[in-house]
Structure formats: structure tokens, C-alpha cells
Scaffold this motif. Structure first.
Motif, PDB file in Angstrom:
ATOM      1  N   GLU A 259     -56.776   8.325 -37.397  1.00 30.29           N
ATOM      2  CA  GLU A 259     -56.122   9.568 -37.001  1.00 30.29           C
ATOM      3  C   GLU A 259     -54.674   9.298 -36.595  1.00 30.29           C
ATOM      4  O   GLU A 259     -54.325   9.348 -35.407  1.00 30.29           O
ATOM      5  CB  GLU A 259     -56.873  10.215 -35.839  1.00 30.29           C
ATOM      6  N   PRO A 260     -53.803   8.992 -37.558  1.00 25.21           N
ATOM      7  CA  PRO A 260     -52.398   8.755 -37.220  1.00 25.21           C
ATOM      8  C   PRO A 260     -51.750  10.017 -36.674  1.00 25.21           C
ATOM      9  O   PRO A 260     -52.191  11.135 -36.958  1.00 25.21           O
ATOM     10  CB  PRO A 260     -51.788   8.347 -38.561  1.00 25.21           C
ATOM     11  N   ASP A 261     -50.712   9.831 -35.893  1.00 26.20           N
ATOM     12  CA  ASP A 261     -50.065  10.954 -35.226  1.00 26.20           C
ATOM     13  C   ASP A 261     -48.570  10.923 -35.517  1.00 26.20           C
ATOM     14  O   ASP A 261     -48.065  10.012 -36.177  1.00 26.20           O
ATOM     15  CB  ASP A 261     -50.321  10.862 -33.716  1.00 26.20           C
ATOM     16  N   THR A 262     -47.840  11.888 -34.993  1.00 29.55           N
ATOM     17  CA  THR A 262     -46.398  11.934 -35.183  1.00 29.55           C
ATOM     18  C   THR A 262     -45.717  10.959 -34.237  1.00 29.55           C
ATOM     19  O   THR A 262     -46.258  10.569 -33.195  1.00 29.55           O
ATOM     20  CB  THR A 262     -45.863  13.343 -34.912  1.00 29.55           C
ATOM     21  N   THR A 263     -44.511  10.569 -34.601  1.00 27.91           N
ATOM     22  CA  THR A 263     -43.727   9.688 -33.734  1.00 27.91           C
ATOM     23  C   THR A 263     -43.403  10.394 -32.421  1.00 27.91           C
ATOM     24  O   THR A 263     -43.367   9.767 -31.354  1.00 27.91           O
ATOM     25  CB  THR A 263     -42.421   9.272 -34.443  1.00 27.91           C
ATOM     26  N   LYS A 264     -43.208  11.697 -32.493  1.00 27.39           N
ATOM     27  CA  LYS A 264     -42.904  12.467 -31.287  1.00 27.39           C
ATOM     28  C   LYS A 264     -44.047  12.391 -30.288  1.00 27.39           C
ATOM     29  O   LYS A 264     -43.832  12.150 -29.083  1.00 27.39           O
ATOM     30  CB  LYS A 264     -42.621  13.922 -31.665  1.00 27.39           C
ATOM     31  N   HIS A 265     -45.276  12.570 -30.755  1.00 26.25           N
ATOM     32  CA  HIS A 265     -46.428  12.516 -29.857  1.00 26.25           C
ATOM     33  C   HIS A 265     -46.666  11.090 -29.360  1.00 26.25           C
ATOM     34  O   HIS A 265     -47.041  10.876 -28.205  1.00 26.25           O
ATOM     35  CB  HIS A 265     -47.671  13.042 -30.562  1.00 26.25           C
TER      36      HIS A 265
ATOM     37  N   GLY B 276     -44.332   7.610 -22.807  1.00 22.44           N
ATOM     38  CA  GLY B 276     -43.369   7.940 -21.764  1.00 22.44           C
ATOM     39  C   GLY B 276     -41.961   7.547 -22.133  1.00 22.44           C
ATOM     40  O   GLY B 276     -41.175   7.137 -21.278  1.00 22.44           O
ATOM     41  N   THR B 277     -41.618   7.677 -23.418  1.00 23.39           N
ATOM     42  CA  THR B 277     -40.275   7.346 -23.880  1.00 23.39           C
ATOM     43  C   THR B 277     -39.817   8.428 -24.845  1.00 23.39           C
ATOM     44  O   THR B 277     -40.503   9.439 -25.018  1.00 23.39           O
ATOM     45  CB  THR B 277     -40.268   5.963 -24.573  1.00 23.39           C
ATOM     46  N   THR B 278     -38.659   8.242 -25.437  1.00 25.62           N
ATOM     47  CA  THR B 278     -38.140   9.226 -26.386  1.00 25.62           C
ATOM     48  C   THR B 278     -38.290   8.710 -27.816  1.00 25.62           C
ATOM     49  O   THR B 278     -38.445   7.507 -28.048  1.00 25.62           O
ATOM     50  CB  THR B 278     -36.650   9.508 -26.121  1.00 25.62           C
ATOM     51  N   VAL B 279     -38.235   9.658 -28.763  1.00 26.86           N
ATOM     52  CA  VAL B 279     -38.323   9.279 -30.172  1.00 26.86           C
ATOM     53  C   VAL B 279     -37.174   8.346 -30.540  1.00 26.86           C
ATOM     54  O   VAL B 279     -37.364   7.350 -31.254  1.00 26.86           O
ATOM     55  CB  VAL B 279     -38.294  10.535 -31.065  1.00 26.86           C
ATOM     56  N   ARG B 280     -35.993   8.638 -30.052  1.00 27.79           N
ATOM     57  CA  ARG B 280     -34.823   7.820 -30.360  1.00 27.79           C
ATOM     58  C   ARG B 280     -34.999   6.396 -29.849  1.00 27.79           C
ATOM     59  O   ARG B 280     -34.726   5.423 -30.576  1.00 27.79           O
ATOM     60  CB  ARG B 280     -33.568   8.450 -29.746  1.00 27.79           C
ATOM     61  N   GLN B 281     -35.480   6.240 -28.606  1.00 23.59           N
ATOM     62  CA  GLN B 281     -35.678   4.911 -28.042  1.00 23.59           C
ATOM     63  C   GLN B 281     -36.768   4.141 -28.780  1.00 23.59           C
ATOM     64  O   GLN B 281     -36.645   2.939 -29.018  1.00 23.59           O
ATOM     65  CB  GLN B 281     -36.033   5.033 -26.549  1.00 23.59           C
ATOM     66  N   LEU B 282     -37.820   4.858 -29.187  1.00 25.98           N
ATOM     67  CA  LEU B 282     -38.924   4.209 -29.894  1.00 25.98           C
ATOM     68  C   LEU B 282     -38.480   3.759 -31.294  1.00 25.98           C
ATOM     69  O   LEU B 282     -38.782   2.637 -31.715  1.00 25.98           O
ATOM     70  CB  LEU B 282     -40.110   5.173 -30.000  1.00 25.98           C
TER      71      LEU B 282
ATOM     72  N   LYS C 216     -37.897  -3.983 -38.071  1.00 28.68           N
ATOM     73  CA  LYS C 216     -37.073  -3.637 -39.239  1.00 28.68           C
ATOM     74  C   LYS C 216     -37.649  -2.446 -40.013  1.00 28.68           C
ATOM     75  O   LYS C 216     -37.493  -2.336 -41.222  1.00 28.68           O
ATOM     76  CB  LYS C 216     -36.925  -4.833 -40.186  1.00 28.68           C
ATOM     77  N   ALA C 217     -38.325  -1.558 -39.303  1.00 30.20           N
ATOM     78  CA  ALA C 217     -38.935  -0.389 -39.942  1.00 30.20           C
ATOM     79  C   ALA C 217     -39.179   0.664 -38.872  1.00 30.20           C
ATOM     80  O   ALA C 217     -39.097   0.388 -37.668  1.00 30.20           O
ATOM     81  CB  ALA C 217     -40.239  -0.765 -40.635  1.00 30.20           C
ATOM     82  N   THR C 218     -39.498   1.892 -39.292  1.00 31.34           N
ATOM     83  CA  THR C 218     -39.802   2.959 -38.343  1.00 31.34           C
ATOM     84  C   THR C 218     -41.261   2.856 -37.902  1.00 31.34           C
ATOM     85  O   THR C 218     -42.080   2.212 -38.585  1.00 31.34           O
ATOM     86  CB  THR C 218     -39.568   4.334 -38.982  1.00 31.34           C
ATOM     87  N   PRO C 219     -41.620   3.500 -36.795  1.00 29.89           N
ATOM     88  CA  PRO C 219     -43.029   3.505 -36.373  1.00 29.89           C
ATOM     89  C   PRO C 219     -43.959   4.059 -37.454  1.00 29.89           C
ATOM     90  O   PRO C 219     -45.043   3.525 -37.679  1.00 29.89           O
ATOM     91  CB  PRO C 219     -43.025   4.405 -35.134  1.00 29.89           C
ATOM     92  N   GLN C 220     -43.539   5.125 -38.137  1.00 26.35           N
ATOM     93  CA  GLN C 220     -44.391   5.713 -39.166  1.00 26.35           C
ATOM     94  C   GLN C 220     -44.589   4.771 -40.351  1.00 26.35           C
ATOM     95  O   GLN C 220     -45.684   4.709 -40.937  1.00 26.35           O
ATOM     96  CB  GLN C 220     -43.800   7.046 -39.641  1.00 26.35           C
ATOM     97  N   GLU C 221     -43.557   4.011 -40.716  1.00 25.18           N
ATOM     98  CA  GLU C 221     -43.685   3.045 -41.812  1.00 25.18           C
ATOM     99  C   GLU C 221     -44.665   1.941 -41.447  1.00 25.18           C
ATOM    100  O   GLU C 221     -45.503   1.528 -42.260  1.00 25.18           O
ATOM    101  CB  GLU C 221     -42.317   2.461 -42.153  1.00 25.18           C
ATOM    102  N   ILE C 222     -44.576   1.461 -40.220  1.00 22.41           N
ATOM    103  CA  ILE C 222     -45.490   0.417 -39.755  1.00 22.41           C
ATOM    104  C   ILE C 222     -46.917   0.956 -39.695  1.00 22.41           C
ATOM    105  O   ILE C 222     -47.867   0.293 -40.140  1.00 22.41           O
ATOM    106  CB  ILE C 222     -45.069  -0.105 -38.370  1.00 22.41           C
ATOM    107  N   TRP C 223     -47.075   2.148 -39.169  1.00 16.41           N
ATOM    108  CA  TRP C 223     -48.405   2.755 -39.027  1.00 16.41           C
ATOM    109  C   TRP C 223     -49.059   2.949 -40.392  1.00 16.41           C
ATOM    110  O   TRP C 223     -50.229   2.634 -40.590  1.00 16.41           O
ATOM    111  CB  TRP C 223     -48.275   4.098 -38.313  1.00 16.41           C
ATOM    112  N   ARG C 224     -48.293   3.455 -41.338  1.00 17.68           N
ATOM    113  CA  ARG C 224     -48.825   3.653 -42.687  1.00 17.68           C
ATOM    114  C   ARG C 224     -49.202   2.319 -43.321  1.00 17.68           C
ATOM    115  O   ARG C 224     -50.252   2.182 -43.967  1.00 17.68           O
ATOM    116  CB  ARG C 224     -47.815   4.380 -43.559  1.00 17.68           C
ATOM    117  N   ASP C 225     -48.377   1.309 -43.132  1.00 19.95           N
ATOM    118  CA  ASP C 225     -48.671   0.004 -43.718  1.00 19.95           C
ATOM    119  C   ASP C 225     -49.921  -0.613 -43.094  1.00 19.95           C
ATOM    120  O   ASP C 225     -50.730  -1.239 -43.792  1.00 19.95           O
ATOM    121  CB  ASP C 225     -47.484  -0.940 -43.535  1.00 19.95           C
ATOM    122  N   MET C 226     -50.104  -0.436 -41.801  1.00 23.30           N
ATOM    123  CA  MET C 226     -51.312  -0.937 -41.142  1.00 23.30           C
ATOM    124  C   MET C 226     -52.555  -0.279 -41.744  1.00 23.30           C
ATOM    125  O   MET C 226     -53.578  -0.938 -41.972  1.00 23.30           O
ATOM    126  CB  MET C 226     -51.241  -0.667 -39.634  1.00 23.30           C
ATOM    127  N   ARG C 227     -52.471   1.020 -42.005  1.00 16.85           N
ATOM    128  CA  ARG C 227     -53.611   1.733 -42.579  1.00 16.85           C
ATOM    129  C   ARG C 227     -53.890   1.272 -44.007  1.00 16.85           C
ATOM    130  O   ARG C 227     -55.039   1.122 -44.419  1.00 16.85           O
ATOM    131  CB  ARG C 227     -53.338   3.229 -42.534  1.00 16.85           C
TER     132      ARG C 227
END
Length: 335
Positions: A243-249, A255-261, A270-281
Motif C-alpha cells: 500500500e504505497p502512499d504519497t510523498t506528502k503523506h 513530521g517533516t516537509t516534502v521539500r526536506q524529504l 540520488k532519487a526521489t522517495p517515490q522512485e525508491i519506493w517503486r523500485d523496492m516494490r
């Protein structure tokens, strides 16, 4: 200068290797591969080049310094090279990639044209790709080197989490202890299973791994990278593969911001959270394809993809083949 023990005149080696260490090469894959060959080459631990033959080549006979500072002295120059079954290129620090001598690339191309198989250990795949010999091929690389590899060689298909890939004339391996497994596989092919496995006991290696075996969980190193945002995000991602989620959530949960994450992930992964999450899946889906009897649709849903079509598109983009064909080919190799 050190002279290798010659092959006895009355014995023809089963397999011949030439090793080419590149500037700032990594010692572990070189030593692991070579030690497996050395043990298979003779009876007991005598290290004579009887059943296997090997030489160390370069464009010059000057010492080549490894990434750890230790140096290796080439035995011959390319001009004095003999006949080999395999030419093994040992890569190292990518910052030294531009320092590889042009004669090295020319020698690789000439050897390839003659039908000699090429092996890339660690970032040796970068050198082979830079020689123009990997276009359109699948290539095993370390996850750490994927961003640089994709940028430099967009026409090559990079594959992570396979300990080696045999693409016919060219074999690639991400390095480390996987080089031992690759060496053993080649030795079994040419010297027989008993002699090929001979060195594992001496090197205190538990077992010989196959190409599709995965040594570590994807992105395990990011769980201890020193940045709390990345470390905690990776742990959440691993728990929520279905159940992947949005970077915002995800950022709100931490407890941080999307920009900081995003900035933290760009710095450490060297990638965005969503790219890493998709690759893990996708990596998890790949494991399920090989190690379970679940259907493609079931695996797609269990790994957080909307449907099998969506999953198949991403899977082919990542691994070069659609899921069904990938499973059939890997299982056929295992059999």
C-alpha cells in the motif's frame, strides 16, 4: 619482476583468464575471483597453473594502484598478450574512469571481435560499456552506481540485485563476494563441478550462489545512512510495499516537509522517495516471480500496483522483459 608459475608443457589448461585492473580498482572482487581460479588450477593448495591459466595485463608494466592504495604489477602489456577464454576487467572508483588508457578499450574491442568472452567485475561494466560493447545488453550493476550508469549509458539495460548476468559474450557482476560465485560458475563449466567448487572450502565460503540469488535487501544501506528522514522513510516503505502512499503523506507521518524529504533522498539515494519506493516494490515482485507460484495479477496487487498491465509496464522498463517471460527464462535456467 615476479614471474607466474608456468603451465607444465604436457598439460593443456581447461580455461585461460586475463585480468585487467583499471585505475583505483577494487581488491575484493579481483582477489575473490582470482583465488577461486587459483584453487581450481591445482591439487591441494599448491597454486600451480595446471588446469587454469591466468595473466595480468595492462597497457604498461608499471604498477596499478587499487582503491585501497595497494598496487598490482602487470605481467604483460597488451602487445604481448596471449590467447584467453575470458578477459576479466576489474573496475573501481568511478572518479578514475576517465583515466583508463585508450589502449585498454582498443584491446577489449579487438578481443571481443576475436570471440573472447569479456567479464566486468565491480565497475568493470562501465569500462566495457565505454568501449561500446554493451549497447542493448543487460548488465548487472551495484545499486549505488545505477544513477551514474544510466546517465552515461542510456542504451544499456542496468539490472540490480542479480549477482551476475551472463549475456552470452559478456558477463557482468556488481563485485564484492559475488565475484567468487561468478568465478565458481565459470570454473564448473570448464573444469567440472568438483574442481570448480574446490576453492569454496579453502576460502571459508558457505555455499555457491546462483545468478538470481539476492545478497541483501534493496536499499538496506539507507536504513543506516545517518539521515533520520531517509532511515525512517525506508523502514515505512518496506512495511507498506502493498500500500504505497504519497510523498506528502509520508512526510507528514515523519513530521517533516516534502521539500526536506525530497532533498534528503536526493542527497543520500540520488532519487526521489517515490522512485525508491517503486523500485523496492519491483524488486520484491521480482523475488516473488522466481520464488513463488503466485500469478502475475496476484503479485501486482501484493506489490502495490493498480493492475497487472501497470505492473508489467514498469517491470519491463526495470528488468528488460515482461514478468511472465522473465519468470519463464529464470526458471528455465535454474532447471
Amino acid at each position: 619482476m615476479f614471474q607466474p608459475t608456468p603451465v607444465p608443457a604436457d598439460v593443456e589448461p581447461d580455461v585461460r583468464f586475463a585480468f585487467i585492473p583499471t585505475p583505483a580498482f577494487t581488491l575484493l572482487p579481483f582477489a575473490g575471483f582470482l583465488d577461486a581460479v587459483r584453487h581450481s588450477a591445482d591439487e591441494a593448495d599448491r597454486s600451480r597453473q595446471i588446469f587454469c591459466n591466468w595473466e595480468v595485463l595492462s597497457h604498461t608494466t608499471k604498477p596499478i594502484k587499487s582503491s585501497s592504495g595497494l598496487s598490482v604489477l602487470p605481467w604483460k602489456t597488451f602487445g604481448d598478450a596471449g590467447d584467453y577464454d575470458y578477459i576479466v576487467v576489474i573496475g573501481g572508483l568511478l572518479s578514475e574512469l576517465d583515466d583508463i588508457h585508450p589502449d585498454t578499450f582498443a584491446f577489449l574491442r579487438q578481443s571481443f571481435e576475436r570471440g573472447t568472452k569479456l567479464v566486468g567485475l565491480c565497475t568493470g561494466s562501465f569500462a566495457i560499456a565505454k568501449a561500446g560493447l554493451l549497447s542493448g545488453r543487460r548488465c548487472a550493476i551495484h545499486a549505488h552506481h545505477r544513477p551514474e550508469f544510466v546517465e552515461l549509458f542510456p542504451d544499456v539495460v542496468p539490472i540490480e540485485n542479480e549477482i551476475y548476468i551472463d549475456d552470452g559474450e559478456i558477463i557482468t557482476c556488481p563485485g564484492g563476494t559475488a565475484a567468487i560465485d561468478l568465478a565458481v560458475e565459470i570454473l564448473i563449466k570448464h573444469c567440472g563441478k568438483s574442481r570448480g567448487l574446490k576453492g569454496l572450502t579453502a576460502m571459508v565460503v558457505d555455499e555457491h550462489r546462483q545468478a538470481h540469488d539476492v545478497g541483501r535487501m534493496p536499499y538496506q544501506d539507507l536504513e543506516d545512512c545517518g539521515n533520520w528522514r531517509v532511515e525512517q522513510a525506508i523502514r515505512i516503505m518496506r512495511q507498506k510495499l502493498r500500500e504505497p502512499d504519497t510523498t506528502k503523506h509520508l512526510a507528514r507521518t515523519l513530521g517533516t516537509t516534502v521539500r526536506q524529504l525530497n532533498r534528503a533522498f536526493r542527497s543520500h539515494a540520488k532519487a526521489t522517495p517515490q522512485e525508491i519506493w517503486r523500485d523496492m516494490r519491483l524488486q520484491h515482485a521480482r523475488w516473488r516471480l522466481i520464488n513463488s507460484k503466485r500469478t502475475i495479477t496476484q503479485i501486482a496487487h501484493e506489490c502495490g500496483f493498480a493492475d497487472s498491465s501497470h505492473f508489467s509496464r514498469w517491470f519491463k522498463r526495470e528488468f528488460g522483459d515482461p514478468p511472465r517471460l522473465y519468470r519463464e527464462q529464470r526458471l528455465a535456467r535454474v532447471r
